[in-house]
Write a protein that holds these residues in place. Sequence first.
Motif, PDB file in Angstrom:
ATOM      1  N   UNK A 130       0.833  -1.211   0.000  1.00 17.66           N
ATOM      2  CA  UNK A 130       0.000   0.000   0.000  1.00 17.66           C
ATOM      3  C   UNK A 130       0.865   1.257   0.000  1.00 17.66           C
ATOM      4  N   UNK A 131       0.481   2.230  -0.786  1.00 23.12           N
ATOM      5  CA  UNK A 131       1.148   3.532  -0.793  1.00 23.12           C
ATOM      6  C   UNK A 131       0.089   4.629  -0.793  1.00 23.12           C
ATOM      7  N   UNK A 132       0.487   5.822  -0.350  1.00 27.76           N
ATOM      8  CA  UNK A 132      -0.491   6.897  -0.270  1.00 27.76           C
ATOM      9  C   UNK A 132       0.104   8.278  -0.442  1.00 27.76           C
ATOM     10  N   UNK A 133      -0.701   9.166  -0.996  1.00 25.27           N
ATOM     11  CA  UNK A 133      -0.366  10.580  -1.127  1.00 25.27           C
ATOM     12  C   UNK A 133      -1.598  11.397  -0.754  1.00 25.27           C
ATOM     13  N   UNK A 134      -1.367  12.621  -0.296  1.00 25.10           N
ATOM     14  CA  UNK A 134      -2.483  13.489   0.046  1.00 25.10           C
ATOM     15  C   UNK A 134      -2.059  14.942  -0.131  1.00 25.10           C
ATOM     16  N   UNK A 135      -3.056  15.821  -0.124  1.00 26.67           N
ATOM     17  CA  UNK A 135      -2.791  17.261  -0.131  1.00 26.67           C
ATOM     18  C   UNK A 135      -3.602  17.922   0.983  1.00 26.67           C
ATOM     19  N   UNK A 256      -9.717   0.635  13.676  1.00 27.30           N
ATOM     20  CA  UNK A 256      -9.432  -0.778  13.895  1.00 27.30           C
ATOM     21  C   UNK A 256      -7.924  -1.009  13.898  1.00 27.30           C
ATOM     22  N   UNK A 257      -7.543  -2.188  14.321  1.00 24.08           N
ATOM     23  CA  UNK A 257      -6.121  -2.484  14.520  1.00 24.08           C
ATOM     24  C   UNK A 257      -5.289  -2.445  13.243  1.00 24.08           C
ATOM     25  N   UNK A 258      -5.875  -2.783  12.078  1.00 19.49           N
ATOM     26  CA  UNK A 258      -5.125  -2.770  10.823  1.00 19.49           C
ATOM     27  C   UNK A 258      -4.995  -1.342  10.305  1.00 19.49           C
ATOM     28  N   UNK A 259      -3.757  -0.841  10.235  1.00 18.60           N
ATOM     29  CA  UNK A 259      -3.495   0.522   9.776  1.00 18.60           C
ATOM     30  C   UNK A 259      -2.323   0.476   8.799  1.00 18.60           C
ATOM     31  N   UNK A 260      -2.601   0.334   7.509  1.00 21.51           N
ATOM     32  CA  UNK A 260      -1.514   0.155   6.537  1.00 21.51           C
ATOM     33  C   UNK A 260      -0.731   1.417   6.216  1.00 21.51           C
ATOM     34  N   UNK A 261      -1.325   2.603   6.423  1.00 18.72           N
ATOM     35  CA  UNK A 261      -0.640   3.852   6.080  1.00 18.72           C
ATOM     36  C   UNK A 261      -0.819   4.873   7.190  1.00 18.72           C
ATOM     37  N   UNK A 262       0.221   5.672   7.413  1.00 16.75           N
ATOM     38  CA  UNK A 262       0.151   6.759   8.397  1.00 16.75           C
ATOM     39  C   UNK A 262       1.213   7.791   8.058  1.00 16.75           C
TER      40      UNK A 262
END
Length: 291
Positions: A130-135, A256-262
Amino acid sequence: MIRKTILACVALGIFATSCSNDDDNNKVTTADLTVDLTGLEALGSGFVYEGWIIVDGSPVSTGTFSSVTFPQSFTVDADQLEAATTFVLSIEPAVDSDPAPAATKILAGDFSGNSASVNSNNIVGDLSTATGKYILATPTDDDETNEASGVWFLDNSTETTIAGLDLPVLSDGWKYEGWVVFDGTPISTGTFTDPAAADDNAATTLFKGDAGNGPGYPGEDFLQNAPTGLTFPTDLKGKTIVISVEPSPDNSAAPFTLKPLAHGVPTDAVNHTVINMEAGPLVTLSGTATR
């Protein structure tokens, strides 16, 4: 002499039959299944975990539990346990009229000998890539002075805006949810299944502005109707952004316990500019089931 011989044979026959009956009565009909799991958190009220073994293609319950202290053992039918090919863990309503497993299955693995290595990748989805970007932006109002009060999971670094999250398709019974952590308090940005579409509450969230629903991607503007203890508009710089995987229906208002990105939003972040997320604190759940 013949009479005595016959009586002796009858006596021996009775003894042998008695021994055979005793053996049948003493036959072990149950066995223990021990599960040792890591990463599970206690569920919200009204829900429990339930274990299942797959026997001849059909699920057989091994029992429910709420405690997340392991290992734990469960007494099950010995023949069924010996014949089991797979162990599965699901999340179920505490009062459940449906004898079948719910769609929200969280761990699974096949038996190899007397042990099954189980993990969430096999049943929820493989979150390791998993990968993530935001603005930072607030497209749901016309005020350009509070742009750091909104987060949107999109990539506008080229002429064509695209989804900012690259996430696997989840199995039935699960959704993604975005969060902003305000001084230890997580506030949801909304749930979604498709990173390239608006989240489920895009049109109904109480936090957004009055100029529209925003772009067609997951995200949230924190502009009004702040929860007790918070003030909106706000500044998300220095706050933590999280993507979690949530049961559906959800068991708790907390992540929930599963948190793939932060990611911690940099204090010098530039509004409207893409920011890369990092791996979250828990990408997979795992453990063993031993018979």
